[in-house]
Design an enzyme around this catalytic site. Structure first.
Site, PDB file in Angstrom:
ATOM      1  N   SER A 131     -16.077 -16.014   0.674  1.00 59.14           N
ATOM      2  CA  SER A 131     -16.336 -15.282   1.915  1.00 59.14           C
ATOM      3  C   SER A 131     -17.304 -14.129   1.662  1.00 59.14           C
ATOM      4  CB  SER A 131     -15.038 -14.686   2.473  1.00 59.14           C
ATOM      5  OG  SER A 131     -14.131 -15.701   2.741  1.00 59.14           O
ATOM      6  N   HIS A 173     -18.930 -18.142   6.933  1.00 57.25           N
ATOM      7  CA  HIS A 173     -18.957 -19.373   6.143  1.00 57.25           C
ATOM      8  C   HIS A 173     -19.845 -20.402   6.814  1.00 57.25           C
ATOM      9  CE1 HIS A 173     -16.027 -19.009   2.868  1.00 57.25           C
ATOM     10  NE2 HIS A 173     -15.506 -18.079   3.630  1.00 57.25           N
ATOM     11  N   HIS A 202     -10.788 -23.848   4.026  1.00 57.98           N
ATOM     12  CA  HIS A 202      -9.542 -23.175   3.633  1.00 57.98           C
ATOM     13  C   HIS A 202      -8.317 -23.884   4.203  1.00 57.98           C
ATOM     14  CE1 HIS A 202     -12.610 -19.984   3.477  1.00 57.98           C
ATOM     15  NE2 HIS A 202     -11.877 -19.446   2.524  1.00 57.98           N
ATOM     16  N   TYR A 257      -5.828 -22.459   5.559  1.00 60.29           N
ATOM     17  CA  TYR A 257      -5.381 -21.842   6.823  1.00 60.29           C
ATOM     18  C   TYR A 257      -6.112 -22.396   8.047  1.00 60.29           C
ATOM     19  CZ  TYR A 257      -9.398 -18.709   6.102  1.00 60.29           C
ATOM     20  OH  TYR A 257     -10.654 -18.203   5.875  1.00 60.29           O
ATOM     21  N   GLU A 258      -7.196 -23.141   7.818  1.00 66.35           N
ATOM     22  CA  GLU A 258      -7.874 -23.783   8.949  1.00 66.35           C
ATOM     23  C   GLU A 258      -7.114 -25.030   9.392  1.00 66.35           C
ATOM     24  OE1 GLU A 258     -12.426 -23.617   8.510  1.00 66.35           O
ATOM     25  OE2 GLU A 258     -11.699 -23.217   6.488  1.00 66.35           O
ATOM     26  N   ALA A 269     -13.522 -13.731  -2.336  1.00 65.80           N
ATOM     27  CA  ALA A 269     -13.208 -12.336  -2.034  1.00 65.80           C
ATOM     28  C   ALA A 269     -11.694 -12.220  -2.175  1.00 65.80           C
ATOM     29  CB  ALA A 269     -13.634 -12.020  -0.608  1.00 65.80           C
ATOM     30  N   MET A 278      -7.005 -16.368  -0.428  1.00 69.55           N
ATOM     31  CA  MET A 278      -6.572 -17.552   0.331  1.00 69.55           C
ATOM     32  C   MET A 278      -7.359 -18.808  -0.042  1.00 69.55           C
ATOM     33  SD  MET A 278      -6.144 -15.765   4.054  1.00 69.55           S
ATOM     34  CE  MET A 278      -5.360 -14.153   4.225  1.00 69.55           C
ATOM     35  N   SER A 279      -7.849 -18.868  -1.265  1.00 72.47           N
ATOM     36  CA  SER A 279      -8.661 -20.041  -1.633  1.00 72.47           C
ATOM     37  C   SER A 279      -8.524 -20.345  -3.113  1.00 72.47           C
ATOM     38  CB  SER A 279     -10.130 -19.754  -1.298  1.00 72.47           C
ATOM     39  OG  SER A 279     -10.627 -18.728  -2.122  1.00 72.47           O
ATOM     40  N   ASN A 295     -10.948  -5.386  -0.890  1.00 73.70           N
ATOM     41  CA  ASN A 295     -10.014  -4.412  -0.308  1.00 73.70           C
ATOM     42  C   ASN A 295      -8.820  -4.243  -1.231  1.00 73.70           C
ATOM     43  OD1 ASN A 295      -9.557  -7.327   0.883  1.00 73.70           O
ATOM     44  ND2 ASN A 295      -7.549  -6.325   0.922  1.00 73.70           N
ATOM     45  N   HIS A 320     -10.744  -8.024   8.307  1.00 70.58           N
ATOM     46  CA  HIS A 320     -11.549  -9.091   7.697  1.00 70.58           C
ATOM     47  C   HIS A 320     -13.003  -8.631   7.489  1.00 70.58           C
ATOM     48  CE1 HIS A 320     -12.884 -12.999   6.458  1.00 70.58           C
ATOM     49  NE2 HIS A 320     -13.796 -13.022   7.409  1.00 70.58           N
TER      50      HIS A 320
HETATM   51  N1  HPA Z   1      -5.232 -10.971   0.990  1.00 67.05           N
HETATM   52  C1  HPA Z   1      -5.512 -12.296   1.043  1.00 67.05           C
HETATM   53  N2  HPA Z   1      -6.747 -12.778   1.001  1.00 67.05           N
HETATM   54  C2  HPA Z   1      -7.763 -11.898   0.897  1.00 67.05           C
HETATM   55  C3  HPA Z   1      -7.547 -10.512   0.838  1.00 67.05           C
HETATM   56  C4  HPA Z   1      -6.210 -10.019   0.889  1.00 67.05           C
HETATM   57  O1  HPA Z   1      -5.928  -8.815   0.829  1.00 67.05           O
HETATM   58  N3  HPA Z   1      -8.778  -9.920   0.739  1.00 67.05           N
HETATM   59  C5  HPA Z   1      -9.696 -10.931   0.731  1.00 67.05           C
HETATM   60  N4  HPA Z   1      -9.088 -12.129   0.829  1.00 67.05           N
END
Ligand code: HPA
Length: 279
Positions: free
Chosen positions: A37, A68, A90, A92-93, A120, A218-219, A242, A254
């Site tokens: 991402s 993406h 992903h 989650y999609e 990320a 998440m990947s 983050n 996000h």
């Molecule tokens: N959590 C999950 N996935 C992420 C995060 C997070 O804090 N930051 C970037 N992708």
């Protein structure tokens, strides 16, 4: 009712997809990169590039996430040719893990030998900060599923792949060294993969911290399991976007992913260019 065993790889689709890639790009390099991402910028920097939209690849799911773009780009990065996958898919999609492994299976069937996976991630480790990078030393799969679930094709890999060193030890060392030489804040740690799309709760992050995770995302893990199965040499690099939930007093957005990626893109490009040269 008789239970049915699922085929985790649709061989016909895989053959068609691989044929499409070969036709679009011709001869392929040994190394591919999956862009995380906000990190798709790398694909725009490739010289002499050629592009294929993922919607042209048979069976390839559409990427639905902002940031993406669904395309594969072949081109030169500081003199080394790579194939970049921009527009990761992903869990989650709504995809099951075998679908997440499809790009990896296509790459492997096209003869790719080395895989650079990027993402990320949120920092659980208190010594990490947004803008830092982490070489993935090891991972924890919290998806409660596996891309190899179902029938195994022994031509592709073993039924029970060894996961004692999913990330290539030499490449990990080399990537750390390259990063340090470039003056980048580098860490080496454990990536825990969740399915999302909601961010974690503070309690979940405390749990992951106790389990030994340094970052969360998440990947990556489904792809790496598939890559290990296919015998690819893997190196994984997380860009910290983050602090994870509860590790700072800020709620998660996000947008931070793209904002931080924009700030670190110079370092990211330099790091990847040198890592690719080592694969
Ligand atoms: N959590 C999950 N996935 C992420 C995060 C997070 O804090 N930051 C970037 N992708």
């Amino acid at each position: 009712m008789q239970s049915q065993t699922v085929d985790n790889i649709d061989q016909v689709l895989l053959k068609k997809a691989s044929a499409k890639i070969r036709k679009a790009f011709g001869e392929l390099p040994d190394t591919a990169i999956i862009l995380g991402s906000g990190l798709g910028i790398l694909a725009d920097q490739l010289a002499n590039s050629r592009t294929l939209a993922t919607k042209e690849i048979p069976g390839y799911p559409a990427s639905t996430v902002a940031g993406h773009r669904g395309r594969w780009v072949l081109g030169d990065l500081s003199g080394n040719t790579i194939l970049a996958v921009q527009g990761r898919i992903h869990g989650y999609e709504g995809h099951n893990m075998a679908v997440l492994a499809l790009p990896i299976n296509i790459l492997a069937s096209c003869g790719i030998k080395n895989l650079v996976v990027t993402n990320a991630a949120g920092a659980i480790n208190r010594f990490y900060a947004p803008g830092h990078f982490m070489v993935i030393d090891d991972h924890i799969n919290m998806n409660f599923s596996n891309p190899l679930f179902g029938k195994n094709d022994d031509k592709f890999g073993p039924r029970f792949p060894d996961m004692s060193a999913p990330y290539d030890p030499k490449l990990k060392e080399k990537t750390m060294q390259i990063g340090r030489e470039l003056g980048i804040k580098m860490h080496r740690g454990v990536y825990v993969s969740v399915r999302g799309p909601s961010y974690e709760t503070a309690a979940e992050i405390r749990m992951f911290e106790r389990l030994g995770a340094d970052v969360v995302g998440m990947s990556t893990v489904p792809e790496v399991i598939a890559a290990v199965h296919r015998g690819l040499k893997v190196v994984g690099i997380s860009c910290i976007s983050n602090m994870a939930t509860g590790m700072s007093d800020q709620p998660l957005r996000h947008d931070e992913v793209t904002e931080v990626a924009e700030q670190v893109k110079g370092h990211f490009l330099q790091l990847i260019a040198k890592v690719v040269a080592e694969t």
